[in-house]
Motif scaffolding. Structure first.
Motif, mmCIF file in Angstrom:
data_model
loop_
_atom_site.group_PDB
_atom_site.id
_atom_site.type_symbol
_atom_site.label_atom_id
_atom_site.label_comp_id
_atom_site.label_asym_id
_atom_site.label_seq_id
_atom_site.Cartn_x
_atom_site.Cartn_y
_atom_site.Cartn_z
ATOM 1 N N MET A 148 -46.212 -23.606 -28.288
ATOM 2 C CA MET A 148 -46.091 -24.519 -27.198
ATOM 3 C C MET A 148 -44.954 -24.932 -26.381
ATOM 4 O O MET A 148 -43.841 -25.016 -26.466
ATOM 5 C CB MET A 148 -46.063 -26.092 -28.086
ATOM 6 C CG MET A 148 -46.472 -27.380 -26.957
ATOM 7 S SD MET A 148 -46.753 -29.090 -27.368
ATOM 8 C CE MET A 148 -45.139 -29.672 -27.632
ATOM 9 N N GLY A 149 -45.066 -24.693 -24.494
ATOM 10 C CA GLY A 149 -44.712 -23.960 -24.147
ATOM 11 C C GLY A 149 -43.934 -23.460 -23.848
ATOM 12 O O GLY A 149 -44.438 -22.916 -22.927
ATOM 13 N N GLY A 150 -42.191 -23.502 -23.774
ATOM 14 C CA GLY A 150 -41.594 -22.279 -23.752
ATOM 15 C C GLY A 150 -40.115 -22.651 -23.287
ATOM 16 O O GLY A 150 -39.315 -21.363 -24.599
ATOM 17 N N ALA A 151 -39.836 -23.099 -23.187
ATOM 18 C CA ALA A 151 -38.098 -23.156 -22.988
ATOM 19 C C ALA A 151 -37.788 -23.192 -24.815
ATOM 20 O O ALA A 151 -37.071 -22.998 -24.962
ATOM 21 C CB ALA A 151 -37.243 -24.428 -22.054
ATOM 22 N N TRP A 152 -38.560 -24.858 -24.968
ATOM 23 C CA TRP A 152 -38.025 -24.553 -26.694
ATOM 24 C C TRP A 152 -38.445 -24.323 -28.022
ATOM 25 O O TRP A 152 -38.563 -24.992 -28.526
ATOM 26 C CB TRP A 152 -37.239 -26.788 -26.842
ATOM 27 C CG TRP A 152 -38.414 -27.155 -26.413
ATOM 28 C CD1 TRP A 152 -38.182 -27.682 -24.695
ATOM 29 C CD2 TRP A 152 -39.550 -27.417 -26.736
ATOM 30 N NE1 TRP A 152 -39.025 -28.718 -24.733
ATOM 31 C CE2 TRP A 152 -39.907 -28.846 -25.771
ATOM 32 C CE3 TRP A 152 -39.923 -27.721 -27.787
ATOM 33 C CZ2 TRP A 152 -40.931 -29.511 -26.276
ATOM 34 C CZ3 TRP A 152 -41.492 -28.446 -28.285
ATOM 35 C CH2 TRP A 152 -41.697 -29.042 -27.395
ATOM 36 N N ASP A 153 -40.020 -24.346 -27.250
ATOM 37 C CA ASP A 153 -40.469 -23.209 -28.456
ATOM 38 C C ASP A 153 -39.795 -21.622 -29.420
ATOM 39 O O ASP A 153 -38.468 -21.537 -28.931
ATOM 40 C CB ASP A 153 -41.905 -22.860 -28.134
ATOM 41 C CG ASP A 153 -42.439 -21.920 -28.366
ATOM 42 O OD1 ASP A 153 -43.440 -22.706 -29.613
ATOM 43 O OD2 ASP A 153 -42.838 -21.262 -29.446
ATOM 44 N N ALA A 154 -40.079 -22.139 -30.620
ATOM 45 C CA ALA A 154 -39.115 -21.355 -31.690
ATOM 46 C C ALA A 154 -39.238 -20.409 -31.498
ATOM 47 O O ALA A 154 -38.315 -19.231 -31.813
ATOM 48 C CB ALA A 154 -39.944 -21.934 -32.888
ATOM 49 N N THR A 155 -40.521 -19.785 -30.748
ATOM 50 C CA THR A 155 -40.036 -18.082 -30.460
ATOM 51 C C THR A 155 -39.409 -17.959 -29.838
ATOM 52 O O THR A 155 -39.046 -16.229 -29.479
ATOM 53 C CB THR A 155 -42.183 -17.914 -29.992
ATOM 54 O OG1 THR A 155 -41.964 -18.942 -28.623
ATOM 55 C CG2 THR A 155 -42.617 -17.622 -30.561
ATOM 56 N N GLN B 243 -41.815 -26.095 -15.572
ATOM 57 C CA GLN B 243 -40.539 -26.021 -16.220
ATOM 58 C C GLN B 243 -39.963 -25.398 -17.289
ATOM 59 O O GLN B 243 -39.446 -25.026 -17.567
ATOM 60 C CB GLN B 243 -40.347 -27.594 -15.633
ATOM 61 C CG GLN B 243 -40.047 -27.650 -13.723
ATOM 62 C CD GLN B 243 -38.694 -27.067 -13.074
ATOM 63 O OE1 GLN B 243 -37.600 -26.512 -14.047
ATOM 64 N NE2 GLN B 243 -39.347 -27.486 -11.775
ATOM 65 N N GLU B 244 -41.053 -26.297 -18.134
ATOM 66 C CA GLU B 244 -40.678 -25.933 -19.584
ATOM 67 C C GLU B 244 -41.507 -24.373 -19.631
ATOM 68 O O GLU B 244 -40.719 -23.400 -21.237
ATOM 69 C CB GLU B 244 -42.236 -27.171 -20.864
ATOM 70 C CG GLU B 244 -41.632 -26.078 -21.849
ATOM 71 C CD GLU B 244 -40.318 -26.309 -22.892
ATOM 72 O OE1 GLU B 244 -39.838 -25.761 -23.193
ATOM 73 O OE2 GLU B 244 -39.391 -27.165 -22.030
#
Length: 472
Positions: free
Chosen positions: A161-168, A198-199
């Motif tokens: 989910m999202g991007g910046a703080w996604d575990a991947t 932004q995320e």
């Protein structure tokens, strides 16, 4: 890789079966319980020797289309004789689907081995961090470790989910793929496309290439600003690449695609809808960018055709039964439902189409219903097995507000709901159509589509272990 504790009592017994692994993973924080931080996954992967640092990566984010596009990218890369790892989420039927090598999900033995390779280190992270590793973080660690161990030439990784703080996002991608951004998971990501962008822009890293699907103006501005900030190269759908032409065909669609280096004609993809043509154009550009260079040549057109012709994407307008036809789709937000509705009109001639709808209680249910209403003669409201499912009665009440009382039924048990919808589809005259021309669309969430797939393709048995639909 650091060594786990030598104290036998502190080291968990290795799992002996896939069922044990599944139980251990499901006992962790569910995918829907989020604590936005990369601290745990970074600590975990450091203990594992930072396997993600040894990988070349194609990283995908966006609101819808990530899994289908990842599967297309994987197929193209394998046709170019590159060894691939693929991480997608959530799974449709079983956890095996999340981690694939060379296009095939890990089998039971390999999945157990991947878990056992990292299991001891999960407990070290749990003891050291303020919060334990989640289900998703643990599976991400398993995937990166398995890809490094294989080793693969390239990992194709979809965010959770999202991007910046996604575990991947602990790995730096060669190519960042940004699929269309719409509003979903507003509680976590924000309520407008620019805030969500932004995320999602967090996967764009210095020196990478960004392959960007068409976006709303506000979202595109955010993504372009991030690319400029980190010095990334941008390729935009509609400018540097895109769909030139497409026409519905038996079993899918025929397309002409403009890539970054050449035009590729007579490309057949066995998937339905304009959104899948868009995904194909994005996938093609992503692969061209990945294997590119200053003197890069066009891809071999025959290899491109061969790769796309073999693409599959379960529960994405997938036909799983005939007489009447039953289609499954994992759409779970208005943007996805609009794409499904357009594809129904574009690629099929069924009349009537009866919907079987099971949704999650935290979704934009009204928006989903409004998007589907023009395309469904009747909707049967049901629910999946997960605790997050909206009760069928509550969904029925919401559906009546959109469809009207006469076009809504409530059947809580999924298999009974499918049977009821099939009867309506077969008796087309009851809703003003000819007998035998109808179809059933099962949709509303990944879990609903996955459980229906299990019921319809593996015999009439209830789905297995409880599971959550992961945010995406």
């Amino acid at each position: 890789m650091s060594e786990p504790s030598s104290d036998p009592a502190a080291v968990p017994r290795p799992a002996q079966s896939f069922a044990e692994v599944e139980d251990a993973l499901l006992s962790r924080w569910p995918e829907t319980r989020l604590e936005p931080s990369l601290d745990r996954i970074e600590a975990f992967l450091e203990l594992l020797g930072d396997p993600q640092r040894s990988l070349r990566l194609v990283h995908l984010t966006g609101t819808n289309g990530k899994t289908s596009t990842a599967r297309m990218i994987d197929a193209l890369l394998r046709t170019l004789e590159l060894r691939t790892g693929r991480f997608t989420s959530p799974h449709v039927e079983t956890m095996h689907e999340r981690i694939s090598i060379d296009g095939e999900p890990l089998d039971d033995e390999a999945f157990v081995r991947a878990f056992n390779d990292v299991a001891a280190y999960t407990h070290l992270v749990d003891e050291d961090q303020a919060h334990p590793l989640s289900f998703f973080e643990t599976v991400v660690g398993m995937a990166y470790a398995a890809f490094a161990d294989a080793p693969v030439d390239v990992a194709v990784v979809e965010v959770g989910m999202g991007g910046a703080w996604d575990a991947t996002n602990v790995a730096d991608a060669d190519v960042a793929v940004i699929l269309p951004i719409a509003v979903d998971h507003a509680r976590y990501l924000g309520g407008t496309p620019d805030v969500i962008a932004q995320e999602k822009a967090g996967i764009i890293k210095p020196g990478s290439t960004v392959v960007m699907a068409q976006q709303e103006v506000e979202a595109a501005a955010v993504l372009m600003a991030r690319a400029a900030e980190v010095g990334a190269t941008v390729a935009r759908e509609g400018l540097e690449f895109g769909v030139v032409a497409r026409t519905a065909a038996v079993g899918g669609q025929m397309m002409s695609l403009q890539g970054l280096r050449a035009r590729y004609d007579d490309v057949f993809v066995p998937l339905y809808g304009a959104h899948q043509a868009q995904n194909a154009a994005v996938a093609l550009a992503a692969v061209e960018a990945f294997v590119g260079g200053t003197d890069a040549q066009p891809l071999d057109a025959e290899l491109v055709r061969a790769a796309f012709a073999e693409v599959t994407s379960p529960a994405r307008l997938e036909v799983v039964r005939r007489s009447p036809t039953v289609l499954l789709d994992a759409a779970h937000n208005p943007h996805g439902a609009e794409a499904v509705g357009a594809a129904l009109e574009d690629s099929f001639t069924f009349e009537p189409v009866i919907g079987v709808l099971g949704v999650m209680s935290d979704k934009d249910v009204e928006g989903l219903l409004v998007a589907l209403e023009p395309h469904l003669a009747h909707v049967v409201c049901t629910q999946s097995s997960t605790d997050r499912a909206m009760p069928a009665d509550a969904l029925g009440e919401a559906a009546v507000e959109v469809f009207g009382q006469d076009r809504v039924s409530v059947v809580p048990r999924l298999i009974d709901a499918i049977d009821a919808a099939a009867a309506l589809a077969e008796a087309g005259e009851s809703v003003g159509s000819s007998i035998g021309s109808g179809a059933v669309l099962v949709t509303g969430s990944v879990v609903t589509a996955g459980e229906a797939r299990t019921l319809l393709t593996r015999g009439r048995r209830e789905p297995g272990a409880p599971r959550e639909e992961e945010p995406s």
